[in-house]
Design a protein around this motif. Sequence first.
Motif, PDB file in Angstrom:
ATOM      1  N   PRO A 175      20.470 -15.379  14.342  1.00  0.00           N
ATOM      2  CA  PRO A 175      19.473 -16.425  14.075  1.00  0.00           C
ATOM      3  C   PRO A 175      19.550 -16.873  12.623  1.00  0.00           C
ATOM      4  CG  PRO A 175      18.436 -14.270  14.207  1.00  0.00           C
ATOM      5  CD  PRO A 175      19.856 -14.089  14.651  1.00  0.00           C
ATOM      6  N   SER A 176      19.112 -18.086  12.374  1.00  0.00           N
ATOM      7  CA  SER A 176      19.131 -18.622  11.018  1.00  0.00           C
ATOM      8  C   SER A 176      18.133 -17.876  10.142  1.00  0.00           C
ATOM      9  CB  SER A 176      18.794 -20.112  11.025  1.00  0.00           C
ATOM     10  OG  SER A 176      19.744 -20.824  11.793  1.00  0.00           O
ATOM     11  N   LYS A 177      18.518 -17.643   8.916  1.00  0.00           N
ATOM     12  CA  LYS A 177      17.645 -16.950   7.974  1.00  0.00           C
ATOM     13  C   LYS A 177      16.661 -17.945   7.374  1.00  0.00           C
ATOM     14  CE  LYS A 177      19.330 -15.599   4.017  1.00  0.00           C
ATOM     15  NZ  LYS A 177      20.083 -14.818   2.986  1.00  0.00           N
ATOM     16  N   PRO A 178      15.361 -17.657   7.405  1.00  0.00           N
ATOM     17  CA  PRO A 178      14.381 -18.567   6.806  1.00  0.00           C
ATOM     18  C   PRO A 178      14.639 -18.745   5.314  1.00  0.00           C
ATOM     19  CG  PRO A 178      13.303 -16.927   8.187  1.00  0.00           C
ATOM     20  CD  PRO A 178      14.727 -16.503   8.050  1.00  0.00           C
ATOM     21  N   ALA A 179      14.238 -19.847   4.788  1.00  0.00           N
ATOM     22  CA  ALA A 179      14.400 -20.118   3.362  1.00  0.00           C
ATOM     23  C   ALA A 179      13.716 -19.031   2.540  1.00  0.00           C
ATOM     24  CB  ALA A 179      13.818 -21.491   3.017  1.00  0.00           C
ATOM     25  N   LYS A 180      14.396 -18.547   1.527  1.00  0.00           N
ATOM     26  CA  LYS A 180      13.933 -17.527   0.592  1.00  0.00           C
ATOM     27  C   LYS A 180      13.767 -16.152   1.220  1.00  0.00           C
ATOM     28  CE  LYS A 180      11.584 -20.845  -2.447  1.00  0.00           C
ATOM     29  NZ  LYS A 180      10.323 -21.174  -3.154  1.00  0.00           N
ATOM     30  N   ALA A 181      14.190 -16.015   2.478  1.00  0.00           N
ATOM     31  CA  ALA A 181      14.103 -14.696   3.111  1.00  0.00           C
ATOM     32  C   ALA A 181      15.144 -13.760   2.512  1.00  0.00           C
ATOM     33  CB  ALA A 181      14.323 -14.824   4.616  1.00  0.00           C
ATOM     34  N   LYS A 182      14.815 -12.487   2.412  1.00  0.00           N
ATOM     35  CA  LYS A 182      15.723 -11.489   1.858  1.00  0.00           C
ATOM     36  C   LYS A 182      16.104 -10.499   2.956  1.00  0.00           C
ATOM     37  CE  LYS A 182      13.972 -11.867  -2.876  1.00  0.00           C
ATOM     38  NZ  LYS A 182      13.374 -11.141  -4.044  1.00  0.00           N
ATOM     39  N   TRP A 183      17.235 -10.769   3.569  1.00  0.00           N
ATOM     40  CA  TRP A 183      17.749  -9.887   4.613  1.00  0.00           C
ATOM     41  C   TRP A 183      18.748  -8.908   4.008  1.00  0.00           C
ATOM     42  CZ3 TRP A 183      18.983 -13.204   9.585  1.00  0.00           C
ATOM     43  CH2 TRP A 183      17.807 -13.826  10.009  1.00  0.00           C
ATOM     44  N   GLY A 184      19.021  -7.877   4.759  1.00  0.00           N
ATOM     45  CA  GLY A 184      20.055  -6.948   4.343  1.00  0.00           C
ATOM     46  C   GLY A 184      21.428  -7.597   4.388  1.00  0.00           C
ATOM     47  N   ALA A 185      22.381  -6.984   3.703  1.00  0.00           N
ATOM     48  CA  ALA A 185      23.743  -7.514   3.701  1.00  0.00           C
ATOM     49  C   ALA A 185      24.274  -7.601   5.126  1.00  0.00           C
ATOM     50  CB  ALA A 185      24.643  -6.625   2.862  1.00  0.00           C
ATOM     51  N   ALA A 186      25.065  -8.639   5.388  1.00  0.00           N
ATOM     52  CA  ALA A 186      25.604  -8.851   6.733  1.00  0.00           C
ATOM     53  C   ALA A 186      26.543  -7.719   7.115  1.00  0.00           C
ATOM     54  CB  ALA A 186      26.338 -10.183   6.783  1.00  0.00           C
ATOM     55  N   PRO A 187      26.557  -7.302   8.380  1.00  0.00           N
ATOM     56  CA  PRO A 187      27.502  -6.279   8.832  1.00  0.00           C
ATOM     57  C   PRO A 187      28.944  -6.734   8.609  1.00  0.00           C
ATOM     58  CG  PRO A 187      25.818  -6.685  10.500  1.00  0.00           C
ATOM     59  CD  PRO A 187      25.679  -7.762   9.470  1.00  0.00           C
ATOM     60  N   ILE A 188      29.799  -5.764   8.382  1.00  0.00           N
ATOM     61  CA  ILE A 188      31.220  -6.029   8.175  1.00  0.00           C
ATOM     62  C   ILE A 188      31.964  -5.722   9.471  1.00  0.00           C
ATOM     63  CG2 ILE A 188      33.281  -5.383   6.865  1.00  0.00           C
ATOM     64  CD1 ILE A 188      31.396  -4.577   4.572  1.00  0.00           C
TER      65      ILE A 188
END
Length: 695
Positions: A175-188
């Motif tokens: 899903p799209s990340k909301p503006a200014k949201a702080k998610w964890g680093a993307a899986p590799i």
Amino acid sequence: MKPSVLTLSLASSVLLASIMGSANAESTSYLQPVKPTLSGADVFNLEYANDVQISPDGRYIAYVRNSFDIMTDGTRRGIWLVDSETGQHTPLFADQHSYGNPTWSPDGKRLAFTSNRSGRNQIHVYWVAEQRVAAVTEVQSGPSQMAWSPDGKHLAFMMSVEEPKSDFAKSVKMPSKPAKAKWGAAPIVVERTLYQRDGAGVIKSSYNQVFVVPSDGGTARQLTAGPFRHGGPLVWAPDASEIVFSANRNENWEYQSREGDLWAVKLQDNSLRQLTDLPGSESSATLSPNGKYLAFLHSGNAPVPYQNATLHRMAWESGEITAIRTDFDRSFDNPQWIDNRRLAVQYADRGRITVAEINLSGKLTTRVTDVGGIYASRPYTMGMYSVAPETGAIAYTYGTEYDLANVAVNDAGKRRVLTDLNGDVLAQRDLGEVREITYKSSFDDTEIHGWYILPPDYEEGKRYPTMVEIHGGPHLSYGPYFAAEHQRYAAEGFVVLYVNYRGSTSYGEDFAMLLDGHYASERDFADHMSGLDALIEQGIADPDNLFIAGGSAGGIATAYAVGLTDRFNAAAATNPVINWVSKTLTADSSIGQIQNQFPAMPWEDLEHYWQRSPLSLVGNVTTPTLLFTGEKDRRTPMAETEQFYQALQLRQVPTVMVRVPDAYHGVTAKPSRIEAKVAHTVAWFKRYLKNQDAE
């Protein structure tokens, strides 16, 4: 040892002059101060030369001057120029930026190099007469392996290019990340077989490709493509229509650790042609000045841990391949043409690097035997040279027992050392004397060769605490070269024994293969114990104060040794392998090591893997053991150290685990960590000294 010799007569004359108030005081000899020994702080002041490149006419030598920065705990790399006629020594680029890969143009009027001076790492060109410099690339990744076209109008180079995402990776929908949201680093997403590399960690699906760019600047053009292993050096065809490189372009190349061929790519249409197809690997290509022959090295594809590299040539027009020398029991390296009839090659012999001429009939003539000095912390047999094609002069890294690499040139059989990079440091220190040793191993009477260092204040007839320090590889070698770590141990009062045990290179293929199937084992253990016995017999080593240390393969040997004997007061294992099953299935060297070192997959011959593992002997260990490893090590992963530490703790054996943050397998890559390794080892060893009133 290089002591300051103080005589009683000198001391007496000074004392007499002071008492008598001699009118001839100006002619009195004064007592010279005793030199201090090498300290940990001195390590930051060390410098050494590398990548020594002589101009085509032999007049100038450009080299990379390496020095340590105590403020950033890093290595400064600048490019300096030496005039071989006048000896004038000039900094071309010596500032806060990093420089490397100096490469002369065919006419010697320009010098290409890489630097981050314009932001990210780019190729730059320096016009020698005009003393001006310009960046000639604007690329996204670091270029390497530069080669000038014969007319000097273009530069070929290699650069890593990321492959497109796989179908699976592209199919993952988030899903799209909301503006200014702080998610964890993307899986590799990892899908490659060779997915990691020590020094880089988990790597992207990127591959080295061949590029070309105008030497006066312009757009770099990619010539090769695809998820294959491509390597240098790059070589231009005589008519500049093609560029030769080494590669394995087979679909399953990641599983073929011993295969590689020479290829050529056409500049006109990027079409490829395969030049060689010998069983094994062809590499290090170099073209004769008249364009008639392409010389190269070849190693076979037998699944064994070590093979010599042999020298061959290919007729450029016909493609016919002829062996130049295949019966020489040393491994050739870095071939370079001197003229159309002779090449220069380097090889390691009994711990020393030799540069020799070899003609097309295979006759060798020694030119230089003192190449080395480019590894600051330990005395590895490492060095390099380059040839001036117009004169045949050889410039090289000149290393000795008491100094790191300086720039030297050998012309018409005469050696001249052109720099003195550590005259302000090492020449002012009282270093331990380096002595050579040869003895028979108690295992099977195999001759073992090496060196030992005496403490700077060594007194004949007095016994000293002695440590054996074991090199990595195991298919590498130590030599009679300055090593900061070893001299620091000597300065702390230890005799330091370091030898080329069975499995080491520079003593022939049979000697290097003596550990095949027995790494680690009672065999290399006997090699080291016999050396200590020899020093005890000579009255040098104190039999009540013996210590053992080593890194990588030496760390394995250390951990294995304490499972075989309680003779050591204490041990220090750096970057060890403890369990070969877990190591081979987690390290970046997994496939090549399994294929060439072991008889089968781990699950097919568990007994062999276990027998070679120090963990199999942990129930015997009583020796206090220090473990020193980088937390990001991908060659001998941190979990190996943790297994031994935990096992020793469970057995209540004195042990300490030193974890080095952000360090890979090259755990002493930063100057502070050279001393950190020494400081921790010395502190650990001195805890277990017996009956020593002088430390």
